[in-house]
Design a protein around this motif. Structure first.
Motif, PDB file in Angstrom:
ATOM      1  N   PHE A  31       0.872  -1.174   0.000  1.00  0.00           N
ATOM      2  CA  PHE A  31       0.000   0.000   0.000  1.00  0.00           C
ATOM      3  C   PHE A  31       0.905   1.219   0.000  1.00  0.00           C
ATOM      4  CE2 PHE A  31      -2.928  -3.214   1.271  1.00  0.00           C
ATOM      5  CZ  PHE A  31      -4.119  -2.812   0.677  1.00  0.00           C
ATOM      6  N   ILE A  32       0.754   2.056  -1.039  1.00  0.00           N
ATOM      7  CA  ILE A  32       1.613   3.220  -1.229  1.00  0.00           C
ATOM      8  C   ILE A  32       0.973   4.442  -0.571  1.00  0.00           C
ATOM      9  CG2 ILE A  32       2.789   4.720  -2.897  1.00  0.00           C
ATOM     10  CD1 ILE A  32       3.768   1.815  -3.043  1.00  0.00           C
ATOM     11  N   PHE A  33       1.710   5.053   0.344  1.00  0.00           N
ATOM     12  CA  PHE A  33       1.312   6.304   0.983  1.00  0.00           C
ATOM     13  C   PHE A  33       2.226   7.388   0.424  1.00  0.00           C
ATOM     14  CE2 PHE A  33      -0.025   2.938   3.793  1.00  0.00           C
ATOM     15  CZ  PHE A  33      -1.267   3.353   4.254  1.00  0.00           C
ATOM     16  N   SER A  34       1.765   8.026  -0.648  1.00  0.00           N
ATOM     17  CA  SER A  34       2.563   9.040  -1.346  1.00  0.00           C
ATOM     18  C   SER A  34       2.468  10.388  -0.652  1.00  0.00           C
ATOM     19  CB  SER A  34       2.058   9.204  -2.781  1.00  0.00           C
ATOM     20  OG  SER A  34       2.177   8.008  -3.488  1.00  0.00           O
ATOM     21  N   LYS A  35       3.364  11.265  -1.044  1.00  0.00           N
ATOM     22  CA  LYS A  35       3.303  12.652  -0.602  1.00  0.00           C
ATOM     23  C   LYS A  35       2.352  13.414  -1.491  1.00  0.00           C
ATOM     24  CE  LYS A  35       7.080  14.016  -3.525  1.00  0.00           C
ATOM     25  NZ  LYS A  35       6.973  14.904  -4.509  1.00  0.00           N
ATOM     26  N   PRO A  36       1.757  14.474  -1.086  1.00  0.00           N
ATOM     27  CA  PRO A  36       1.626  14.929   0.296  1.00  0.00           C
ATOM     28  C   PRO A  36       0.562  14.096   1.013  1.00  0.00           C
ATOM     29  CG  PRO A  36       0.352  16.368  -1.125  1.00  0.00           C
ATOM     30  CD  PRO A  36       1.052  15.356  -2.018  1.00  0.00           C
ATOM     31  N   TRP A  37       0.451  14.284   2.326  1.00  0.00           N
ATOM     32  CA  TRP A  37      -0.541  13.566   3.117  1.00  0.00           C
ATOM     33  C   TRP A  37      -1.935  13.870   2.570  1.00  0.00           C
ATOM     34  CZ3 TRP A  37      -0.816   9.782   6.531  1.00  0.00           C
ATOM     35  CH2 TRP A  37      -2.024   9.594   7.225  1.00  0.00           C
ATOM     36  N   ASN A  38      -2.740  12.840   2.454  1.00  0.00           N
ATOM     37  CA  ASN A  38      -4.136  12.989   2.038  1.00  0.00           C
ATOM     38  C   ASN A  38      -4.986  12.492   3.202  1.00  0.00           C
ATOM     39  OD1 ASN A  38      -6.744  12.608   0.984  1.00  0.00           O
ATOM     40  ND2 ASN A  38      -5.959  12.077  -1.042  1.00  0.00           N
ATOM     41  N   ASN A  39      -5.917  13.303   3.688  1.00  0.00           N
ATOM     42  CA  ASN A  39      -6.745  12.886   4.822  1.00  0.00           C
ATOM     43  C   ASN A  39      -7.565  11.632   4.531  1.00  0.00           C
ATOM     44  OD1 ASN A  39      -5.864  14.703   6.769  1.00  0.00           O
ATOM     45  ND2 ASN A  39      -7.318  16.264   6.117  1.00  0.00           N
ATOM     46  N   LYS A  40      -7.730  11.287   3.262  1.00  0.00           N
ATOM     47  CA  LYS A  40      -8.407  10.030   2.928  1.00  0.00           C
ATOM     48  C   LYS A  40      -7.582   8.815   3.376  1.00  0.00           C
ATOM     49  CE  LYS A  40     -11.447  11.629  -0.684  1.00  0.00           C
ATOM     50  NZ  LYS A  40     -11.967  11.433  -2.024  1.00  0.00           N
ATOM     51  N   TYR A  41      -6.306   9.035   3.680  1.00  0.00           N
ATOM     52  CA  TYR A  41      -5.499   7.937   4.221  1.00  0.00           C
ATOM     53  C   TYR A  41      -6.097   7.424   5.530  1.00  0.00           C
ATOM     54  CZ  TYR A  41      -1.656   8.968   0.909  1.00  0.00           C
ATOM     55  OH  TYR A  41      -0.885   9.160  -0.212  1.00  0.00           O
ATOM     56  N   TYR A  42      -6.712   8.294   6.319  1.00  0.00           N
ATOM     57  CA  TYR A  42      -7.360   7.848   7.556  1.00  0.00           C
ATOM     58  C   TYR A  42      -8.474   6.854   7.255  1.00  0.00           C
ATOM     59  CZ  TYR A  42      -5.022  11.666  10.105  1.00  0.00           C
ATOM     60  OH  TYR A  42      -4.090  12.506  10.670  1.00  0.00           O
ATOM     61  N   ILE A  43      -9.248   7.128   6.226  1.00  0.00           N
ATOM     62  CA  ILE A  43     -10.324   6.219   5.815  1.00  0.00           C
ATOM     63  C   ILE A  43      -9.721   4.889   5.362  1.00  0.00           C
ATOM     64  CG2 ILE A  43     -12.184   5.852   4.134  1.00  0.00           C
ATOM     65  CD1 ILE A  43     -12.448   8.984   4.087  1.00  0.00           C
ATOM     66  N   ALA A  44      -8.664   4.983   4.575  1.00  0.00           N
ATOM     67  CA  ALA A  44      -7.995   3.766   4.094  1.00  0.00           C
ATOM     68  C   ALA A  44      -7.471   2.941   5.264  1.00  0.00           C
ATOM     69  CB  ALA A  44      -6.850   4.130   3.156  1.00  0.00           C
ATOM     70  N   LEU A  45      -6.831   3.595   6.214  1.00  0.00           N
ATOM     71  CA  LEU A  45      -6.275   2.874   7.364  1.00  0.00           C
ATOM     72  C   LEU A  45      -7.381   2.215   8.190  1.00  0.00           C
ATOM     73  CD1 LEU A  45      -3.492   5.413   8.360  1.00  0.00           C
ATOM     74  CD2 LEU A  45      -3.144   3.107   7.429  1.00  0.00           C
ATOM     75  N   ASP A  46      -8.513   2.887   8.354  1.00  0.00           N
ATOM     76  CA  ASP A  46      -9.641   2.275   9.070  1.00  0.00           C
ATOM     77  C   ASP A  46     -10.127   1.025   8.346  1.00  0.00           C
ATOM     78  OD1 ASP A  46      -9.660   4.079  11.169  1.00  0.00           O
ATOM     79  OD2 ASP A  46     -11.234   5.339  10.298  1.00  0.00           O
ATOM     80  N   SER A  47     -10.201   1.078   7.029  1.00  0.00           N
ATOM     81  CA  SER A  47     -10.618  -0.093   6.249  1.00  0.00           C
ATOM     82  C   SER A  47      -9.586  -1.207   6.347  1.00  0.00           C
ATOM     83  CB  SER A  47     -10.818   0.277   4.780  1.00  0.00           C
ATOM     84  OG  SER A  47     -11.886   1.164   4.633  1.00  0.00           O
ATOM     85  N   LEU A  48      -8.319  -0.843   6.279  1.00  0.00           N
ATOM     86  CA  LEU A  48      -7.255  -1.851   6.324  1.00  0.00           C
ATOM     87  C   LEU A  48      -7.181  -2.543   7.677  1.00  0.00           C
ATOM     88  CD1 LEU A  48      -4.532   0.082   4.320  1.00  0.00           C
ATOM     89  CD2 LEU A  48      -5.676  -2.046   3.625  1.00  0.00           C
ATOM     90  N   LYS A  49      -7.518  -1.829   8.752  1.00  0.00           N
ATOM     91  CA  LYS A  49      -7.511  -2.434  10.094  1.00  0.00           C
ATOM     92  C   LYS A  49      -8.462  -3.612  10.179  1.00  0.00           C
ATOM     93  CE  LYS A  49      -6.675   1.793  12.636  1.00  0.00           C
ATOM     94  NZ  LYS A  49      -7.235   2.772  13.573  1.00  0.00           N
ATOM     95  N   LYS A  50      -9.546  -3.549   9.425  1.00  0.00           N
ATOM     96  CA  LYS A  50     -10.574  -4.588   9.477  1.00  0.00           C
ATOM     97  C   LYS A  50     -10.181  -5.838   8.696  1.00  0.00           C
ATOM     98  CE  LYS A  50     -14.013  -0.966   9.762  1.00  0.00           C
ATOM     99  NZ  LYS A  50     -14.970  -0.186   8.988  1.00  0.00           N
TER     100      LYS A  50
END
Length: 174
Positions: free
Chosen positions: A27-46
């Motif tokens: 999973f690529i977390f590119s620059k700059p930070w995108n607040n949608k990464y929080y949504i992605a991380l919540d989905s990935l936790k599951k």
């Protein structure tokens, strides 16, 4: 951008094939930070994925820590030129890819890390996924030629075998 029933069936077939192979995914977390990464991380936790976090060195330390601590990653890898060979060994999911990189991929231009990685992934026969949450959409207010051009870039990358999907559609890496 909508996915047709036929495209969805092809994605499901691909996922079923990969389940039996039990591969890793980046999973690529590119620059700059995108607040949608929080949504992605919540989905990935599951999900219980065999996944690596590939993190831009240019993200600030607090965001890097958020990514590292949010999931049980197999590996955390710095996203830089020296690691492209390592990263390109696995199928890869771009959580946020800029339009500039989409254009670079269609032009086979390796000027940016993301497009250079895409070329290596193609060379290694690996799958590339784009998160449909971050795909550029149109409002309908744009000039017709702009919309046609934008859609032509997406049609071209789809023709290369790049998939535009939701995160949950990569469960096959569990």
């Amino acid at each position: 951008m909508n996915i047709s029933k036929k495209e969805l069936e092809e994605i499901i077939k691909l996922i079923a094939k990969q389940i039996s192979e039990n591969r890793n995914i980046n999973f690529i977390f590119s620059k700059p930070w995108n607040n949608k990464y929080y949504i992605a991380l919540d989905s990935l936790k599951k999900l219980n994925l065999n996944a690596n976090a590939v993190i831009s060195r240019e993200l600030d330390e607090s965001h890097k820590l958020t990514i590292k601590d949010s999931c049980c990653w197999k590996e955390v890898i710095d996203f830089d030129e020296n690691k492209l060979d390592l990263i390109s060994r696995n199928d890869t999911f771009f959580l946020d890819i800029k339009m500039k990189n989409i254009v670079n991929i269609t032009m086979l231009n390796e000027d940016e890390l993301e497009s250079a990685l895409a070329m290596k992934l193609f060379e290694n026969g690996k799958n590339i996924y784009l998160w449909k949450e971050t795909v550029k959409t149109v409002t309908g207010k744009e000039p017709e030629k702009y919309i046609k051009k934008l859609l032509s870039y997406y049609e071209e990358i789809l023709s290369y075998g790049i998939n535009i999907v939701d995160i949950e559609e990569v469960r096959n890496y569990e």
